[in-house]
Write an enzyme that holds these catalytic residues in place. Structure first.
Site, PDB file in Angstrom:
ATOM      1  N   LEU A  41       0.790  -1.106  -0.015  1.00  0.00           N
ATOM      2  CA  LEU A  41       0.169   0.033  -0.133  1.00  0.00           C
ATOM      3  C   LEU A  41       0.959   0.981   0.061  1.00  0.00           C
ATOM      4  CD1 LEU A  41      -3.148   0.594   0.128  1.00  0.00           C
ATOM      5  CD2 LEU A  41      -2.811   0.636   2.537  1.00  0.00           C
ATOM      6  N   ASP A  42       0.822   2.235  -0.851  1.00  0.00           N
ATOM      7  CA  ASP A  42       1.617   3.253  -1.023  1.00  0.00           C
ATOM      8  C   ASP A  42       1.722   4.122   0.150  1.00  0.00           C
ATOM      9  OD1 ASP A  42       2.078   2.649  -3.936  1.00  0.00           O
ATOM     10  OD2 ASP A  42       0.448   3.820  -4.448  1.00  0.00           O
ATOM     11  N   PHE A  43       2.924   4.880   0.357  1.00  0.00           N
ATOM     12  CA  PHE A  43       3.350   5.517   1.564  1.00  0.00           C
ATOM     13  C   PHE A  43       2.299   6.485   1.670  1.00  0.00           C
ATOM     14  CE2 PHE A  43       5.725   9.187   3.049  1.00  0.00           C
ATOM     15  CZ  PHE A  43       6.478   8.792   4.015  1.00  0.00           C
ATOM     16  N   SER A  45      -1.343   6.362   0.900  1.00  0.00           N
ATOM     17  CA  SER A  45      -2.415   5.524   1.003  1.00  0.00           C
ATOM     18  C   SER A  45      -2.434   5.167   2.388  1.00  0.00           C
ATOM     19  CB  SER A  45      -2.264   4.559  -0.076  1.00  0.00           C
ATOM     20  OG  SER A  45      -2.236   5.087  -1.442  1.00  0.00           O
TER      21      SER A  45
END
Length: 193
Positions: A41-43, A45
């Site tokens: 999960l992106d930084f 997000s």
């Protein structure tokens, strides 16, 4: 039985246990030993991240071929209307090709926790929320999809992966569940020469 950890990843935390730059990582929150993230999960997000101690289960959850549905609540810039939602439902053209059709619906302001730092607000530009479910795992796909239909993402929260749901789990908290071990892959046949 395999162990699975459901973690509500806060904004600004890496989906890994180490970082040479000193940014917040999973090690700051997860005390369970021997578990690894099943996907990422992106930084920038938030929301549901699954971790497990079972390599086969990790592969089943994260491999794109499995097409496990992922559901997001997305705050976007502007009032998202029926045309943009229809485009998301049919798939949108991105630089790396057309996306698979998604499930998309408008949401009223959902009951979410405050984000730190807060989402920037511009008085002249409204925001709206949508629920988007995709079954692909392209890099920053949801953000690229909403931008492609004219509504850049301001906040992105993953609410579910397959049957695992965030429910009332608060940011930075986790809960452990046990699942039956992933089925063994069938043995490969040896070719005769």
């Amino acid at each position: 039985m395999s162990k699975i950890i459901l973690f509500n990843k806060p904004y600004g935390v890496l989906s890994q246990f180490t970082d040479d730059s000193g940014r917040p990582t999973l090690a700051d929150y997860i005390r369970h030993k021997g578990v690894y993230a099943a996907g990422r999960l992106d930084f920038d997000s938030e929301g549901l991240l699954l971790l497990t101690d079972d390599g086969r289960l990790q592969h089943q959850i994260s491999h794109p071929r499995q097409k496990l549905p992922k559901t997001y609540w997305v705050q976007v810039e502007g009032d998202i209307g029926p045309d943009a939602l229809a485009r998301l439902r049919h798939g949108v053209e991105l630089k790396d090709g057309r996306t698979a059709p998604a499930r998309a619906r408008a949401l009223a302001q959902p009951p979410v926790w405050p984000r730190t730092p807060p989402v920037r607000e511009r008085l002249a530009i409204p925001t709206s929320w949508l629920e988007l479910t995709i079954s692909e795992g392209r890099n920053r796909q949801v953000r690229r999809m909403t931008a492609a239909v004219g509504h850049p993402t301001l906040r992105l929260i993953r609410m579910a992966i397959g049957n695992w749901k965030l429910d009332t789990l608060q940011p930075g908290h986790c809960r452990e569940e046990e699942v039956f071990a992933a089925a063994k892959a069938p043995a490969r046949r040896q070719r005769r020469r």
